[in-house]
Enzyme design. Structure first.
Site: not given
Length: 373
Positions: A45, A238, A240, A265-266, A269, A309, A350, A352
């Protein structure tokens, strides 16, 4: 060896390299974790970013092969207040400097990291460059400004696996599938994990919880995944901007309602975009192991590890279809959601995380319960 850190707004910091000559350009961010620098360095990430640690002494327990979260280092450079070249830990097999040099990543120490962090918190995360080669302030600032940044970029293509693989005996097993014997073959659940920049501990926990896992590239089609007849689908973390990733949202839309889905996370999103929501960039992001998150379904507060971010705007989600389940108690940003009709849920943080905290590991049990139903 002298090194300069230049931000796009003209701010300059001077330190020195503890890994030799080098140069890196990326988005400069900070992480507030007190430990876990190896896990941070090997987290995909951080692709495209330069990481600053707020904890002042880094390197004191060395590096070891068991704590890798991927097969390589992903930040463009690593910035610390003070590097400790003499690790003291029975598990250590090499120093942090040797580890960074092994992967060609620049390490810089000896500057005021608190001042850099306060500047980013005030002005926001920004583009920057770190160099031992170019000592010209104007040149460095100009080059930092010219870097395209992360917004709109597909960073996932840089880190996703090129071929599917399985997970067995605490390591990736290239070329395996559900029909191939794996450690834990008696595990009842088959999970296809999309690799947007997956961390190994997610695979470790899925296996420990009773799953056979098949990791697939981010570009894998919904038809290919459904043909594998999994019991559940996992969407990994991941790097970006989620809105810069090509094709994945349409794939997730095609999978909704077909199989239970768990995103982190990603992955969270991307699931939010598939629901019809939109993403925005946080001022300086959430990165560290001490973010308080409230589970609105239970009232419990968890201390969580985070690294992102970008965030999903909760007001953009269709209220009749999506329920907000978790919020960040620092800024009230969206940290978790679930679909009201389909078996799908996700969290921004996260659960994990290694080395910790471990407050949110129960979410993997929720995923298993969903597959069981």
């Amino acid at each position: 060896m002298k090194a300069l850190i230049a931000l796009e707004d003209g701010t300059i910091f001077a330190g020195h390299s503890f890994t030799g000559h080098g140069e890196a350009i990326g988005e400069i961010v900070f992480n507030t974790s007190l430990s876990g620098y190896q896990e941070i360095l090997t987290d995909p990430s951080y692709t495209g970013q330069i990481v600053t640690m707020t904890y002042p002494l880094i390197g004191n327990y060395g590096v070891n092969p068991e704590d890798m979260e991927s097969a390589a280092i992903h930040p463009m450079a690593f910035l610390v207040k003070e590097y400790n070249p003499y690790p003291s830990n029975y598990r250590s097999t090499q120093t942090l400097a040797d580890f960074l040099q092994q992967y060609g990543v620049l390490g810089v120490e000896g500057f005021d990291t608190r001042a850099l962090v306060r500047h980013i918190r005030t002005k926001g995360a920004m583009k920057g460059i770190v160099s031992t080669r170019d000592m010209n302030h104007e040149s460095l600032i100009k080059r930092a400004k010219e870097w395209p940044g992360l917004i709109g970029q597909d960073m996932v293509q840089r880190v996703t696996c090129r071929e599917p693989y399985g997970w067995a005996d605490n390591r990736p097993v290239p070329g395996t599938d559900f029909s191939t014997a794996q450690s834990g073959m008696d595990n009842p659940f088959k999970v296809v994990a999309f690799d947007f920049g997956i961390k190994y501990n997610q695979l470790r926990l899925l296996t420990q919880k009773g799953c056979r896992v098949q990791v697939v590239p981010a570009t894998t089609s919904a038809e290919t995944v459904l043909a594998m007849n999994p019991d559940g689908i996992f969407l990994s973390n991941g790097p970006g901007d989620p809105e810069g990733v090509e094709g994945v949202v349409d794939t997730i839309k095609s999978l909704l309602g077909k199989k239970p889905i768990f995103g982190i996370c990603l992955g969270h999103q991307m699931l939010g975009l598939a629901y019809g929501g939109s993403a925005y960039k946080l001022k300086f992001g959430h990165r560290g192991g001490n973010q308080p998150v409230k589970d609105l379904t239970t009232g419990h507060v968890e201390i969580t590890a985070q690294n992102h971010g970008f965030c999903i705007d909760p007001t953009s989600l269709p209220e009749d279809a999506v329920e907000v389940t978790h919020i960040n108690l620092n800024d009230n940003s969206l940290e978790g959601m679930r679909h009201r009709k389909y078996p799908a849920f996700s969290v921004q943080y996260h659960p994990e995380y290694a080395p910790g905290p471990h407050d949110a590991i129960y979410l993997f049990d929720r995923f298993l319960a969903m597959m069981r139903r």
